[in-house]
Design a protein around this motif. Structure first.
Motif, short mmCIF file in Angstrom:
data_model
loop_
_atom_site.label_atom_id
_atom_site.label_comp_id
_atom_site.label_asym_id
_atom_site.label_seq_id
_atom_site.Cartn_x
_atom_site.Cartn_y
_atom_site.Cartn_z
N GLY A 32 2.82 3.93 -8.80
CA GLY A 32 2.96 4.64 -7.55
C GLY A 32 2.53 6.08 -7.64
O GLY A 32 2.49 6.78 -6.64
N ARG A 33 2.13 6.54 -8.83
CA ARG A 33 1.68 7.92 -9.00
C ARG A 33 0.19 8.06 -8.75
O ARG A 33 -0.36 9.15 -8.85
CB ARG A 33 2.02 8.41 -10.41
CG ARG A 33 3.51 8.42 -10.72
CD ARG A 33 3.76 8.80 -12.17
NE ARG A 33 3.12 7.86 -13.08
CZ ARG A 33 2.98 8.06 -14.39
NH1 ARG A 33 3.40 9.18 -14.92
NH2 ARG A 33 2.40 7.16 -15.15
N THR A 34 -0.52 6.96 -8.45
CA THR A 34 -1.93 7.01 -8.11
C THR A 34 -2.14 6.31 -6.77
O THR A 34 -1.29 5.52 -6.33
CB THR A 34 -2.81 6.31 -9.17
OG1 THR A 34 -2.48 4.92 -9.21
CG2 THR A 34 -2.60 6.92 -10.55
N VAL A 35 -3.29 6.56 -6.15
CA VAL A 35 -3.54 5.96 -4.84
C VAL A 35 -3.62 4.44 -4.96
O VAL A 35 -2.94 3.71 -4.23
CB VAL A 35 -4.84 6.53 -4.24
CG1 VAL A 35 -5.11 5.87 -2.89
CG2 VAL A 35 -4.74 8.04 -4.08
N HIS A 36 -4.45 3.94 -5.88
CA HIS A 36 -4.56 2.49 -6.02
C HIS A 36 -3.29 1.89 -6.60
O HIS A 36 -3.01 0.71 -6.39
CB HIS A 36 -5.78 2.13 -6.87
CG HIS A 36 -5.83 2.80 -8.19
ND1 HIS A 36 -6.39 4.06 -8.36
CD2 HIS A 36 -5.38 2.42 -9.41
CE1 HIS A 36 -6.28 4.41 -9.62
NE2 HIS A 36 -5.67 3.45 -10.28
N GLY A 37 -2.49 2.70 -7.32
CA GLY A 37 -1.19 2.22 -7.80
C GLY A 37 -0.24 1.94 -6.66
O GLY A 37 0.54 0.98 -6.70
N LEU A 38 -0.28 2.78 -5.62
CA LEU A 38 0.52 2.49 -4.43
C LEU A 38 0.13 1.15 -3.83
O LEU A 38 0.98 0.37 -3.39
CB LEU A 38 0.30 3.59 -3.39
CG LEU A 38 1.03 4.92 -3.55
CD1 LEU A 38 0.63 5.86 -2.42
CD2 LEU A 38 2.54 4.72 -3.57
N LEU A 39 -1.17 0.89 -3.81
CA LEU A 39 -1.65 -0.38 -3.27
C LEU A 39 -1.13 -1.55 -4.10
O LEU A 39 -0.71 -2.58 -3.55
CB LEU A 39 -3.18 -0.37 -3.23
CG LEU A 39 -3.85 -1.68 -2.82
CD1 LEU A 39 -3.38 -2.15 -1.45
CD2 LEU A 39 -5.37 -1.51 -2.83
N GLN A 230 -7.53 11.11 5.77
CA GLN A 230 -6.95 10.79 4.47
C GLN A 230 -5.43 10.62 4.57
O GLN A 230 -4.85 9.79 3.87
CB GLN A 230 -7.29 11.88 3.46
CG GLN A 230 -8.77 11.90 3.05
CD GLN A 230 -9.24 10.55 2.55
OE1 GLN A 230 -9.80 9.75 3.33
NE2 GLN A 230 -9.04 10.29 1.29
N THR A 231 -4.80 11.40 5.44
CA THR A 231 -3.36 11.23 5.65
C THR A 231 -3.07 9.84 6.21
O THR A 231 -2.08 9.20 5.82
CB THR A 231 -2.84 12.31 6.62
OG1 THR A 231 -3.08 13.59 6.05
CG2 THR A 231 -1.35 12.15 6.87
N MET A 232 -3.93 9.35 7.10
CA MET A 232 -3.74 8.02 7.65
C MET A 232 -3.93 6.94 6.58
O MET A 232 -3.25 5.91 6.61
CB MET A 232 -4.72 7.77 8.81
CG MET A 232 -4.52 8.68 10.02
SD MET A 232 -2.89 8.56 10.79
CE MET A 232 -2.11 10.09 10.21
N LEU A 233 -4.83 7.17 5.63
CA LEU A 233 -5.01 6.21 4.54
C LEU A 233 -3.74 6.11 3.70
O LEU A 233 -3.29 5.00 3.35
CB LEU A 233 -6.19 6.64 3.66
CG LEU A 233 -6.51 5.73 2.47
CD1 LEU A 233 -7.04 4.39 2.94
CD2 LEU A 233 -7.50 6.39 1.53
N VAL A 234 -3.13 7.25 3.38
CA VAL A 234 -1.88 7.23 2.61
C VAL A 234 -0.76 6.62 3.44
O VAL A 234 0.08 5.87 2.92
CB VAL A 234 -1.52 8.66 2.14
CG1 VAL A 234 -0.18 8.67 1.42
CG2 VAL A 234 -2.61 9.19 1.20
N ASN A 235 -0.73 6.91 4.75
CA ASN A 235 0.27 6.27 5.62
C ASN A 235 0.15 4.75 5.56
O ASN A 235 1.15 4.03 5.53
CB ASN A 235 0.09 6.73 7.06
CG ASN A 235 0.77 8.05 7.35
OD1 ASN A 235 1.50 8.58 6.52
ND2 ASN A 235 0.53 8.60 8.53
N ALA A 236 -1.08 4.25 5.57
CA ALA A 236 -1.29 2.81 5.52
C ALA A 236 -0.71 2.21 4.25
O ALA A 236 -0.22 1.08 4.25
CB ALA A 236 -2.78 2.49 5.63
N LEU A 237 -0.76 2.97 3.15
CA LEU A 237 -0.23 2.49 1.87
C LEU A 237 1.29 2.60 1.79
O LEU A 237 1.93 1.80 1.09
CB LEU A 237 -0.86 3.28 0.72
CG LEU A 237 -2.34 3.03 0.45
CD1 LEU A 237 -2.90 4.10 -0.47
CD2 LEU A 237 -2.53 1.65 -0.17
#
Length: 518
Positions: A32-39, A230-237
């Motif tokens: 969860g500390r990386t973008v793809h890790g959240l995914l 980019q905020t919306m991308l993180v929101n999606a995750l």
């Protein structure tokens, strides 16, 4: 802070040889500390839940997002992409699901994503790619592939490649995730580098109650390559609802989506908000489903914020203030008629108003607005001199002039570069624009300084009439004379059908100056 970062490989390491590559590895709680890790974590918890969809019917579940990003990441490594390499992603609104896949694929391959809207001219895009030293370009179906010393690929090409028996690098929170270019409304676009830890700061991958729990979908029409996007991308995750992307913004189309899909959370920029109101969509569509209406990228004019609370009767209207350089630091403010010009308190990080030497000023005194991030600070890519002027001892100088009131609420006076020095006076373009927008005949407005032979600069305004046939410039001047000081009244008023704006919704004031000077 050192603000010139060429590329970050801090903490990058490679896994031992992979086990069975036909079975993708499961998520690690630390991912969860990386973008793809959240995914990875979201796909494990809710594989069949829709993550992103568009109004044209395309979409992704979390499992599809993860599987496709793994496949493309291996194709990129097989192509020769290495940790720290910059890979540009040229996509449009219609391609948001594909963009999300390839963003996570690039970071999963250890590279640095460089998101660019396909609405930028090819020459401008090429300049950005040269600046960041991109090794490759991935484009959606309609995105233009600029020629240069980089390889180019369509998403379909990468999907057709493979499978590849390659190992993927292990990436940590200190590794670079993206270079995001600013809009360049006041100068050349600047590349802003952010680490994974910065981008995912504030997410709660293991939380039982996710953000925006009141919604099943949140709606936006933010372009790829913008900080809002980019905020919306993180929101999606991270958030509870799925992201719903309007692939083309028009007021009627946007309002119809809200009504048809019972959207609970809506995100706009002030220009979109004004368009919705000017089109009177609340008179033709039921918008009572909206519980949160968030505005970002610029300050909401008080008259627009007030009208939004009436058009969206059940919504909490929130104004967010940050920048590409300062994120995830931000202020947030639920619109309060008692504080119509306030942007709010620090919601993430800290806010300060300082003198030119960076010393905090007391409440009520006007100075330079600064935000401090609670995460690793961002930096300008390859431009230490510019970075030294913006990134100061953990603080980001926002380029805005403002003040804090006695309760700590931030109020903006103007962009530093937009303040008009007319004779012995300084004129706030934001204040003049706010008064213009209060007039019912004005649908949109932008105020700039124009050369004056005696005063040096004087005030000029471009306005978009609500009804061109009924618009009376003389009546507008009389109205302004009762609400503005003499030195604040525009000496020239130009009427336009539409204001020139960039894809982030911000007025292109240098274009407005040229039009007024013409």
């Amino acid at each position: 802070m050192a603000s010139s970062i060429q590329h970050s490989r801090v903490g990058t390491r490679f896994d031992a040889p992979a086990q069975a590559r036909d079975a993708p590895p499961g998520p690690d709680p630390a991912d969860g500390r990386t973008v793809h890790g959240l995914l990875d974590l979201r796909a494990a918890a809710q594989p069949d839940r829709t993550a992103i969809s568009t109004d044209t019917g395309t979409g992704l579940t979390f499992a599809q997002w993860r599987e496709r990003s793994l496949s493309v990441a291996r194709a990129l490594v097989a192509r020769g992409v290495r940790p720290g390499d910059r890979v540009a992603l040229v996509f449009g609104l219609r391609d948001w699901p594909d963009y999300a896949v390839h963003y996570c694929a690039v970071t999963r391959a250890g590279a640095v994503a460089v998101p660019v809207s396909d609405g930028r001219p090819a020459e401008a895009t090429g300049g950005l790619l040269e600046h960041c030293g991109a090794v490759g370009v991935i484009a959606g179906a309609a995105g233009e592939l600029p020629a240069g010393p980089w390889w180019t690929a369509r998403t379909a090409d990468l999907a057709a490649d493979g499978p590849f028996p390659v190992d993927l690098p292990t990436i940590g929170p200190d590794d670079a995730a993206q270079v995001l270019y600013t809009s360049g409304t006041t100068g050349k676009p600047m590349g802003v580098l952010a680490t994974h830890g910065n981008v995912v700061h504030g997410t709660r991958p293991a939380a039982r109650h996710r953000p925006l729990k009141h919604s099943e979908e949140f709606l936006h029409a933010f372009a790829v390559g913008t900080n809002a996007g980019q905020t919306m991308l993180v929101n999606a995750l991270d958030a509870h609802p799925a992201a719903l992307v309007a692939t083309r913004f028009t007021p009627a189309r946007f309002a119809r989506l809200i009504e048809q899909r019972s959207v609970g959370s809506v995100f706009v920029v002030p220009a979109m908000a004004a368009e919705l109101l000017n089109a009177g969509v609340q008179q033709r569509h039921d918008l009572s489903c909206v519980r949160l209406l968030g505005s970002t990228a610029a300050a909401l004019p008080p008259s627009v914020a007030t009208a939004l609370t009436e058009a969206f009767p059940n919504a909490t209207v929130v104004n967010y203030y940050t920048s590409t350089e300062a994120a995830p630091a931000q202020t947030a403010m639920v619109f309060d008629p008692a504080r119509p010009t306030a942007l709010g308190l620090a919601a993430r990080g800290s806010v300060m108003v300082a003198d030119p030497d960076g010393r905090p000023l007391p409440p009520g005194e006007t100075g330079d607005v600064h935000l401090r991030s609670p995460a690793a600070q961002r930096a300008y890519y390859g431009d230490g001199a510019a970075g030294a002027r913006v990134f100061r001892a953990g603080w980001v100088r926002m380029g805005d002039v403002g003040y804090l009131d006695r309760d700590g609420y931030l109020h903006l006076v103007d962009r530093e570069s937009d303040v008009i020095k007319s004779g012995a006076y300084k004129v706030s373009t934001l204040q003049v624009e706010a008064v213009l927008l209060e007039h019912p005949a004005v649908a949109d407005a932008a105020v700039v300084g124009v050369p004056h032979p005696v005063l040096g600069m004087s005030v000029g305004a471009a306005v978009v009439p609500a009804d061109t046939a009924a618009f009376d410039p003389a009546e507008l001047r009389t109205y302004l004379a009762g609400r503005l000081a003499a030195h604040e009244i525009p000496g020239r008023i130009l009427t336009l059908d539409v204001l020139p704006r960039n894809e982030a919704g911000k007025p292109l004031k240098r274009v407005v100056r040229e039009l007024l000077a013409g």
